[in-house]
Design a protein around this motif. Structure first.
Motif, PDB file in Angstrom:
ATOM      1  N   GLU A   9       1.062  55.492   7.414  1.00  0.00           N
ATOM      2  CA  GLU A   9       1.610  54.946   6.182  1.00  0.00           C
ATOM      3  C   GLU A   9       2.989  54.342   6.449  1.00  0.00           C
ATOM      4  N   GLY A  10       3.217  53.157   5.953  1.00  0.00           N
ATOM      5  CA  GLY A  10       4.456  52.436   6.184  1.00  0.00           C
ATOM      6  C   GLY A  10       4.396  51.456   7.332  1.00  0.00           C
ATOM      7  N   ASP A  11       3.321  51.494   8.136  1.00  0.00           N
ATOM      8  CA  ASP A  11       3.180  50.531   9.233  1.00  0.00           C
ATOM      9  C   ASP A  11       2.816  49.152   8.698  1.00  0.00           C
ATOM     10  N   HIS A  12       3.174  48.146   9.476  1.00  0.00           N
ATOM     11  CA  HIS A  12       2.759  46.774   9.173  1.00  0.00           C
ATOM     12  C   HIS A  12       1.552  46.430  10.034  1.00  0.00           C
ATOM     13  N   VAL A  13       0.566  45.803   9.422  1.00  0.00           N
ATOM     14  CA  VAL A  13      -0.693  45.477  10.087  1.00  0.00           C
ATOM     15  C   VAL A  13      -0.961  43.983   9.939  1.00  0.00           C
ATOM     16  N   ILE A  14      -1.476  43.386  10.996  1.00  0.00           N
ATOM     17  CA  ILE A  14      -1.882  41.976  10.956  1.00  0.00           C
ATOM     18  C   ILE A  14      -3.378  41.917  10.673  1.00  0.00           C
ATOM     19  N   PHE A  15      -3.745  41.303   9.547  1.00  0.00           N
ATOM     20  CA  PHE A  15      -5.144  41.093   9.191  1.00  0.00           C
ATOM     21  C   PHE A  15      -5.621  39.795   9.843  1.00  0.00           C
ATOM     22  N   ASP A  16      -6.575  39.931  10.739  1.00  0.00           N
ATOM     23  CA  ASP A  16      -7.146  38.776  11.431  1.00  0.00           C
ATOM     24  C   ASP A  16      -8.537  38.525  10.862  1.00  0.00           C
ATOM     25  N   GLU A  17      -8.656  37.503  10.026  1.00  0.00           N
ATOM     26  CA  GLU A  17      -9.927  37.186   9.373  1.00  0.00           C
ATOM     27  C   GLU A  17     -10.662  36.108  10.164  1.00  0.00           C
ATOM     28  N   PRO A 154       1.192  44.596  15.353  1.00  0.00           N
ATOM     29  CA  PRO A 154       2.217  43.541  15.459  1.00  0.00           C
ATOM     30  C   PRO A 154       2.964  43.621  16.790  1.00  0.00           C
ATOM     31  N   THR A 155       3.105  42.485  17.427  1.00  0.00           N
ATOM     32  CA  THR A 155       3.956  42.308  18.598  1.00  0.00           C
ATOM     33  C   THR A 155       4.764  41.033  18.387  1.00  0.00           C
ATOM     34  N   ALA A 156       5.719  40.792  19.255  1.00  0.00           N
ATOM     35  CA  ALA A 156       6.524  39.582  19.116  1.00  0.00           C
ATOM     36  C   ALA A 156       5.633  38.334  19.210  1.00  0.00           C
ATOM     37  N   TRP A 157       4.637  38.378  20.079  1.00  0.00           N
ATOM     38  CA  TRP A 157       3.745  37.225  20.262  1.00  0.00           C
ATOM     39  C   TRP A 157       2.886  37.003  19.017  1.00  0.00           C
ATOM     40  N   THR A 158       2.206  38.067  18.522  1.00  0.00           N
ATOM     41  CA  THR A 158       1.322  37.903  17.369  1.00  0.00           C
ATOM     42  C   THR A 158       2.111  37.567  16.102  1.00  0.00           C
ATOM     43  N   MET A 159       3.308  38.140  15.956  1.00  0.00           N
ATOM     44  CA  MET A 159       4.126  37.799  14.792  1.00  0.00           C
ATOM     45  C   MET A 159       4.550  36.343  14.817  1.00  0.00           C
ATOM     46  N   CYS A 160       4.875  35.844  16.006  1.00  0.00           N
ATOM     47  CA  CYS A 160       5.237  34.426  16.116  1.00  0.00           C
ATOM     48  C   CYS A 160       4.048  33.544  15.767  1.00  0.00           C
ATOM     49  N   GLU A 161       2.857  33.947  16.163  1.00  0.00           N
ATOM     50  CA  GLU A 161       1.657  33.180  15.800  1.00  0.00           C
ATOM     51  C   GLU A 161       1.462  33.142  14.287  1.00  0.00           C
ATOM     52  N   ALA A 206      13.607  40.824  16.620  1.00  0.00           N
ATOM     53  CA  ALA A 206      12.474  41.702  16.897  1.00  0.00           C
ATOM     54  C   ALA A 206      11.996  41.548  18.333  1.00  0.00           C
ATOM     55  N   ALA A 207      11.946  40.318  18.823  1.00  0.00           N
ATOM     56  CA  ALA A 207      11.501  40.083  20.195  1.00  0.00           C
ATOM     57  C   ALA A 207      12.474  40.687  21.203  1.00  0.00           C
ATOM     58  N   CYS A 208      13.782  40.557  20.942  1.00  0.00           N
ATOM     59  CA  CYS A 208      14.782  41.131  21.850  1.00  0.00           C
ATOM     60  C   CYS A 208      14.713  42.656  21.846  1.00  0.00           C
ATOM     61  N   ALA A 209      14.603  43.251  20.655  1.00  0.00           N
ATOM     62  CA  ALA A 209      14.526  44.712  20.571  1.00  0.00           C
ATOM     63  C   ALA A 209      13.268  45.241  21.248  1.00  0.00           C
ATOM     64  N   GLU A 210      12.163  44.523  21.107  1.00  0.00           N
ATOM     65  CA  GLU A 210      10.920  44.952  21.750  1.00  0.00           C
ATOM     66  C   GLU A 210      11.053  44.906  23.262  1.00  0.00           C
ATOM     67  N   GLY A 232      11.560  40.146  10.163  1.00  0.00           N
ATOM     68  CA  GLY A 232      10.745  40.234  11.371  1.00  0.00           C
ATOM     69  C   GLY A 232      10.981  41.515  12.138  1.00  0.00           C
ATOM     70  N   LEU A 233      12.216  42.010  12.108  1.00  0.00           N
ATOM     71  CA  LEU A 233      12.528  43.257  12.808  1.00  0.00           C
ATOM     72  C   LEU A 233      11.846  44.444  12.144  1.00  0.00           C
ATOM     73  N   ARG A 234      11.747  44.430  10.813  1.00  0.00           N
ATOM     74  CA  ARG A 234      11.089  45.530  10.102  1.00  0.00           C
ATOM     75  C   ARG A 234       9.576  45.506  10.298  1.00  0.00           C
ATOM     76  N   GLN A 235       8.989  44.358  10.506  1.00  0.00           N
ATOM     77  CA  GLN A 235       7.542  44.235  10.592  1.00  0.00           C
ATOM     78  C   GLN A 235       6.989  44.579  11.968  1.00  0.00           C
ATOM     79  N   LEU A 236       7.856  44.867  12.926  1.00  0.00           N
ATOM     80  CA  LEU A 236       7.386  45.106  14.289  1.00  0.00           C
ATOM     81  C   LEU A 236       7.047  46.575  14.563  1.00  0.00           C
ATOM     82  N   ASN A 237       7.260  47.467  13.592  1.00  0.00           N
ATOM     83  CA  ASN A 237       6.954  48.895  13.754  1.00  0.00           C
ATOM     84  C   ASN A 237       7.683  49.499  14.952  1.00  0.00           C
TER      85      ASN A 237
END
Length: 359
Positions: A9-17, A154-161, A206-210, A232-237
């Protein structure tokens, strides 16, 4: 299976349809998200594994796990006997089912697979198509009447996409490959000390912190009195340790702090310069004292109150004919020795009185 492999609970998820449309959602027990044409409760994703695939139920309220996947290689065709050159696209004439019939099937709870089978059986031209055309027809109808969903971490790559597909101008048209190149050229790694000024909704932060992995320091700078965007930093879990190295400040505050640190350095430099000047003056004084002593020793002294031409320049009052201006104690001692020698020589030149004169 560790807790990091499950959605919390509280995680960010990328829905890939369907591998085509991606969106980011936060998981909460009462939250809702749009998937396809329906809205689902995202609370049902708590405790599920990352990377799992689901399909939407007939009523659009639940996500059903997909246990079997279609082969991606496509159908195997031994011989092609059919030809699509004689087929004509007559729209509704080629399909026996109307839009009303399809809507009634969906409302009655028919699954997407059943609707697709009905469309294929009621199509006039489906049987005359090649196997490749039939597969293409099924996939096109599946994207319309079936919704498949894959949960991506979520990763820096998928978030950028996701950001690039949704609103590229919001991240200044930064593609994932350009983001990777930017991090490499900046040499961002663990134990780095990075100063970041960006306007990409926190994607670079987010990318730098990751990449730093919770080791080092990352300072995000804002301008104009505004707090830098960190969505973006909050969405990277990120973990607690990875978030602990990130701090935010304003550019004006950073410049003021730099000036405060520069004042002690300037004072120290001024003190060092004054110390060096004092040492130089002392060295010059030490060099000038022996020269003055030698000059005083070589100058002719006054004898019996008759100053010489060299000593006359220093006459300024009573006793000037028997003394010269000296610059140090050593020079005064040398002058006294010269005067004593002259007086002794003077007494040696006076003749002694004869015996008769004594009597």
């Amino acid at each position: 299976m560790g807790a990091c492999d499950l959605i919390q609970e509280g995680d960010h998820v990328i829905f890939d349809e369907h591998g085509e449309k991606k969106s980011i959602h936060v998981v909460s027990r009462t939250g809702r998200a749009k998937v396809g044409k329906s809205h689902i409760q995202v609370g049902q994703l708590i405790g599920t594994r990352w990377g799992c695939s689901y399909k939407l139920s007939a009523d659009g309220s639940k996500l059903l796990p997909i246990t079997e996947h279609e082969p991606v290689s496509g159908p195997v065709v031994d011989e092609v006997e059919k030809d699509n050159s004689t087929l004509l696209d007559l729209n509704v004439r080629n399909q026996g089912l109307t839009a009303k019939d399809i809507a009634e099937m969906a409302a009655s709870g028919k699954a997407g697979e059943e609707i697709i089978e009905a469309l294929c059986s009621n199509s006039v031209t489906y049987a005359e198509k090649t196997e490749f055309a039939q597969e293409k027809y099924k996939k096109r109808k599946a994207r319309k009447y079936m919704t498949t969903l894959t949960l991506r971490k979520p990763t820096a790559w998928t978030m950028c996409e996701v950001m690039f597909d949704k609103a590229p101008t919001g991240i200044w048209n930064l593609r994932p490959d350009s983001l990777s190149l930017l991090l490499s050229l900046a040499n961002v790694a663990a134990y780095s000390r990075c100063l970041l000024l960006e306007n990409c909704q926190g994607l670079l932060a987010a990318a730098c912190a990751e990449r730093m992995g919770g080791y080092g320091a990352l300072c995000c700078v804002g301008t104009g009195g505004k707090v830098p965007g960190m969505s973006g930093l909050r969405q990277l879990n990120l973990s607690q340790q990875e978030r602990s190295i990130v701090c935010c400040t304003q550019l004006a505050e950073l410049q003021a702090a730099a000036q405060r640190l520069a004042i002690p350095e300037q004072q120290e430099a001024a003190d060092q310069q004054a110390d060096n000047s004092g040492k130089q003056d002392a060295q010059q004084q030490q060099q000038s004292d022996p020269q003055e002593a030698a000059a005083a020793a070589a100058s002719p002294m006054a004898v019996d109150g008759q100053p010489s031409s060299a000593a006359a320049a220093n006459d300024s009052g009573p006793g000037a004919g028997s003394a010269v201006s000296l610059g140090s104690a050593a020079a005064a001692a040398a002058a006294a020795a010269v005067i004593d020698d002259d007086i002794s020589a003077l007494y040696d030149t006076v003749p002694e009185p004869d015996e008769a004169a004594r009597q």
